[in-house]
Design an enzyme around this catalytic site. Structure first.
Site, PDB file in Angstrom:
ATOM      1  CB  CYS A  98      -0.899  -0.024   1.242  1.00  0.00           C
ATOM      2  SG  CYS A  98      -1.883   1.486   1.440  1.00  0.00           S
ATOM      3  CB  CYS A 101      -0.261   2.152   5.744  1.00  0.00           C
ATOM      4  SG  CYS A 101      -1.031   0.640   5.107  1.00  0.00           S
ATOM      5  CB  CYS A 150      -4.224   2.756   5.955  1.00  0.00           C
ATOM      6  SG  CYS A 150      -4.079   2.666   4.157  1.00  0.00           S
ATOM      7  CB  CYS A 170      -8.974  -4.482 -11.546  1.00  0.00           C
ATOM      8  SG  CYS A 170      -8.710  -3.257 -12.816  1.00  0.00           S
TER       9      CYS A 170
END
Length: 182
Positions: A98, A101, A150, A170
């Protein structure tokens, strides 16, 4: 009549597979409210349940740490244009994280070329690393994928992926980071 067809075609072409969504519903404390069928079943049929995340920041804090593009995708549930993201044609070995985070989301071993213009994966590292929420925006019902740590918007999951899962996560490159590895 010809103009009608032209406008209809333009409208259809402007609806990407991982298109932007409406803003999430939040409570007075800014906690995102979700409405997945699984969560509703676990909560006695309640349509909305509070989503809490390990990483909690105010929108002002997110704006300070994310680029404008990342904020648009991760916090406002936007999408990048097809075939524009840096991880669409990315083939290095490692782990996709991510961007907000650094939560580890997908390995390069689960990435595949879906032909949609967005990086696609058939399985997350762990089911707890991502959450799936019902998305009823744009007059459709889809399954949104958010970071399990997060709550940042990553993209959507569809049931037209390859074996062994049959799933296609996706995602937006803008919502991802990458750690090189084996």
């Amino acid at each position: 009549m010809k103009m009608f067809y032209v406008y209809t075609l333009l409208l259809l072409l402007s609806l990407p597979a991982c298109g932007p969504q409406d803003q999430p519903t939040t409570d007075s404390e800014g906690v995102i409210l979700a409405s997945t069928d699984a969560e509703a079943a676990q909560n006695g049929g309640a349509k909305k349940t509070k989503q809490t995340y390990e990483v909690n920041k105010t929108e002002a804090e997110w704006k300070r740490i994310l680029t404008p593009e990342q904020y648009y995708v991760l916090r406002e549930k936007g999408t990048e244009p097809a075939f524009s993201g840096k991880y669409n044609d990315h083939n290095e070995k490692g782990i996709y994280t991510c961007a907000a985070c650094k939560n580890e989301l997908f390995t390069s071993d689960t990435k595949f070329d879906s032909g949609t213009g967005w990086p696609s994966y058939f399985k997350p590292i762990s089911a707890k690393n991502v959450r799936e929420l019902t998305d009823r925006s744009m007059s459709m019902v889809r399954t949104e994928v958010v970071c399990g740590k997060c709550g940042g918007h990553l993209g959507h999951v569809f049931d037209d992926g390859p074996k062994p899962t049959g799933l296609r996560y996706c995602l937006n490159s803008t919502a991802l980071g990458f750690k090189k590895g084996n």
